[in-house]
Design an enzyme around this catalytic site. Sequence first.
Site, PDB file in Angstrom:
ATOM      1  N   GLY A  51       0.841  -1.201   0.000  1.00  0.00           N
ATOM      2  CA  GLY A  51       0.000   0.000   0.000  1.00  0.00           C
ATOM      3  C   GLY A  51       0.865   1.236   0.000  1.00  0.00           C
ATOM      4  O   GLY A  51       2.062   1.170   0.293  1.00  0.00           O
ATOM      5  N   CYS A  78       5.281  -6.155   1.426  1.00  0.00           N
ATOM      6  CA  CYS A  78       5.656  -4.744   1.518  1.00  0.00           C
ATOM      7  C   CYS A  78       4.945  -4.075   2.710  1.00  0.00           C
ATOM      8  O   CYS A  78       5.207  -4.435   3.852  1.00  0.00           O
ATOM      9  CB  CYS A  78       5.354  -4.057   0.184  1.00  0.00           C
ATOM     10  SG  CYS A  78       6.231  -2.513  -0.024  1.00  0.00           S
ATOM     11  N   TYR A  79       4.006  -3.163   2.479  1.00  0.00           N
ATOM     12  CA  TYR A  79       3.311  -2.529   3.613  1.00  0.00           C
ATOM     13  C   TYR A  79       2.657  -3.603   4.494  1.00  0.00           C
ATOM     14  O   TYR A  79       2.634  -3.488   5.720  1.00  0.00           O
ATOM     15  CB  TYR A  79       2.234  -1.560   3.101  1.00  0.00           C
ATOM     16  CG  TYR A  79       1.413  -0.930   4.203  1.00  0.00           C
ATOM     17  CD1 TYR A  79       1.836   0.232   4.831  1.00  0.00           C
ATOM     18  CD2 TYR A  79       0.228  -1.527   4.641  1.00  0.00           C
ATOM     19  CE1 TYR A  79       1.101   0.802   5.866  1.00  0.00           C
ATOM     20  CE2 TYR A  79      -0.512  -0.975   5.667  1.00  0.00           C
ATOM     21  CZ  TYR A  79      -0.074   0.194   6.277  1.00  0.00           C
ATOM     22  OH  TYR A  79      -0.801   0.746   7.299  1.00  0.00           O
ATOM     23  N   HIS A 165       7.884  -7.359  -4.100  1.00  0.00           N
ATOM     24  CA  HIS A 165       6.564  -7.764  -4.619  1.00  0.00           C
ATOM     25  C   HIS A 165       6.680  -9.071  -5.428  1.00  0.00           C
ATOM     26  O   HIS A 165       7.105  -9.029  -6.582  1.00  0.00           O
ATOM     27  CB  HIS A 165       5.993  -6.657  -5.507  1.00  0.00           C
ATOM     28  CG  HIS A 165       5.589  -5.461  -4.710  1.00  0.00           C
ATOM     29  ND1 HIS A 165       4.302  -5.283  -4.248  1.00  0.00           N
ATOM     30  CD2 HIS A 165       6.296  -4.412  -4.246  1.00  0.00           C
ATOM     31  CE1 HIS A 165       4.234  -4.159  -3.556  1.00  0.00           C
ATOM     32  NE2 HIS A 165       5.437  -3.613  -3.530  1.00  0.00           N
ATOM     33  N   GLU A 167       4.288 -10.633  -6.698  1.00  0.00           N
ATOM     34  CA  GLU A 167       3.203 -10.702  -7.680  1.00  0.00           C
ATOM     35  C   GLU A 167       3.562 -10.076  -9.018  1.00  0.00           C
ATOM     36  O   GLU A 167       2.910 -10.326 -10.018  1.00  0.00           O
ATOM     37  CB  GLU A 167       1.932 -10.049  -7.119  1.00  0.00           C
ATOM     38  CG  GLU A 167       1.977  -8.528  -6.925  1.00  0.00           C
ATOM     39  CD  GLU A 167       2.605  -8.077  -5.608  1.00  0.00           C
ATOM     40  OE1 GLU A 167       3.372  -8.871  -5.019  1.00  0.00           O
ATOM     41  OE2 GLU A 167       2.360  -6.942  -5.178  1.00  0.00           O
ATOM     42  N   ASP A 223     -17.036  -8.559 -22.766  1.00  0.00           N
ATOM     43  CA  ASP A 223     -17.485  -8.482 -21.369  1.00  0.00           C
ATOM     44  C   ASP A 223     -19.005  -8.516 -21.261  1.00  0.00           C
ATOM     45  O   ASP A 223     -19.565  -9.308 -20.504  1.00  0.00           O
ATOM     46  CB  ASP A 223     -16.982  -7.196 -20.695  1.00  0.00           C
ATOM     47  CG  ASP A 223     -15.504  -6.979 -20.915  1.00  0.00           C
ATOM     48  OD1 ASP A 223     -14.820  -7.978 -21.177  1.00  0.00           O
ATOM     49  OD2 ASP A 223     -15.052  -5.829 -20.832  1.00  0.00           O
ATOM     50  N   LYS A 365      -9.665  -9.611 -18.041  1.00  0.00           N
ATOM     51  CA  LYS A 365     -10.134  -9.863 -19.405  1.00  0.00           C
ATOM     52  C   LYS A 365      -9.818 -11.278 -19.891  1.00  0.00           C
ATOM     53  O   LYS A 365     -10.664 -11.936 -20.490  1.00  0.00           O
ATOM     54  CB  LYS A 365      -9.467  -8.843 -20.329  1.00  0.00           C
ATOM     55  CG  LYS A 365     -10.003  -8.816 -21.709  1.00  0.00           C
ATOM     56  CD  LYS A 365     -11.374  -8.200 -21.703  1.00  0.00           C
ATOM     57  CE  LYS A 365     -11.583  -7.230 -22.809  1.00  0.00           C
ATOM     58  NZ  LYS A 365     -12.629  -6.264 -22.471  1.00  0.00           N
TER      59      LYS A 365
END
Length: 509
Positions: A51, A78-79, A165, A167, A223, A365
Amino acid sequence: MILIIDFGSQYNQLIARRVREFHVYCQIDPPGVDIDHIKNLKPKGIILSGGPSSIYEKNSPKCDQRIFDLGIPVLGICYGMQFMVKALGGSVKRSQKREYGFAALNVKKHEGLFKGIGEKTDTWMSHGDSIEKLPRGFIIAASTENTRVAATVHRKKNLYGLQFHPEVHHTVRGKAMLRNFLFDVCGCKRTWTMKSFARDSISQIKETIQDKSVILGLSGGVDSSVTALLIHKAVGKNLTCIFVDNGLLRKDEAAKLKKTLKQHLRINIRFVSAKTNFLKALSNVTDPEKKRKIIGKIFMDVFEAEAKKIKGAEFLAQGTLYPDVIESQSAFGGPTSVIKSHHNVGGLPKNMKLKLVEPLRYLFKDEVRLLGKALGLDEDLIWRQPFPGPGLAIRIIGEITPKRLSILRDVDDILLDEIKNSGYYRKLWQSFAVLLPLKSVGVMGDQRTYENIAAVRAVTSIDAMTADWARLPHKLLGKISNRIINEVTGVNRVVYDISSKPPSTIEWE
Ligand code: XMP
């Protein structure tokens, strides 16, 4: 399932993606989520996201500290790690050197998250605070040159912290670390697939809508088409789709789509023409956010007017996707900053009477395309490039007039034709033209011209959160430029946009 607590990082949706790519269901909740709610969810693991705040700021987000006593493995990123460390009695301080970008990680403990990772690996950092002192029971699992505690673990309690991170794509072994967390540490199973998502989603929609009616804004994009199929499977004829021609579509698009949708979806569709409403409201408007808000509002007016004609219509379904939600507002109450108001999220009136149904709200998506496949949607509809709700209005920079719309349509049509002929259409996330509010001097047949400039944009992307400009062959670019200048009266110059996202966005407005 895995619970992700959102401390407001722009990357938290990527964490969700990674978890799902391993076929494990995950959900994102705000820091204020109730501890009993967490217990009821029975997550196999909890991930605390990064964050933008510093843990020492007065209003920095915090979650209930009792999550560390539930006996559920926790991974703080992280945060998220700094929150965990501080909550359990350690301390965090402002770093002497901020660390952004690549950092070589020296692994010290080859177990848990780091099983099979090796001695050294590249990671991606983005932090200004660092751990000063670890709480009791925690050990250092990895360090970098500038960050002593780049990873920590409390073995007995199964608590893990990473300063970098895992991710993001740039953390080379990030996926492997998350895989270790999900399967070795939490004991998750790979049970979440698009088929299971469809099944759960259909039963949830049934439960929500019951015997009432639902209307859906069908644009012809993947979508809204997938949303339509999903809801149709749940409530059948209680679904009415509304296709609005807002006068901001591509060349001949409305007529072409009418044909395709009727042919492939076999559901109840009403075609409404509202061109004049939109164009009138947009006249003299040049501010991008104003354009978006106006368009969003008129869409809603049209839908509400149509809904009144349908007995028992209480719900409005939308094909809103996760990136739209994330970039329009913080989806989960975290402090993520607003980039632009996507019309199907940011433009909704506060006093709207229809209740929203957004079954794709937490999907990306590529997941929607897989879902479309699982539901048997036609390939051409599945692979249509995305087209924004506000349409050509946000591709005409400056004032929108019928003349400028017509010029952009012709330019765009040539571009699309060439992209399709070259076989690039499916390889690109999007390819489109933008009309600039500038004129430039040219020479045609010995005559001076002073005409419009068109920009060509073609990008590759997986989920629109990040994108790169496409390295199209020069020969193809040359042909596109040549055809546009020769065939479209009013354009004498074509430029190619070579910006990536970030720092640019895909659309120009
Ligand atoms: P940006 O420009 O934010 O776009 O990088 C990311 C993706 O979203 C599409 N986009 C929209 N889609 N309503 C939509 O349905 C909108 O208001 C909107 N604005 C942008 C854009 O085309 C790209 O694929």
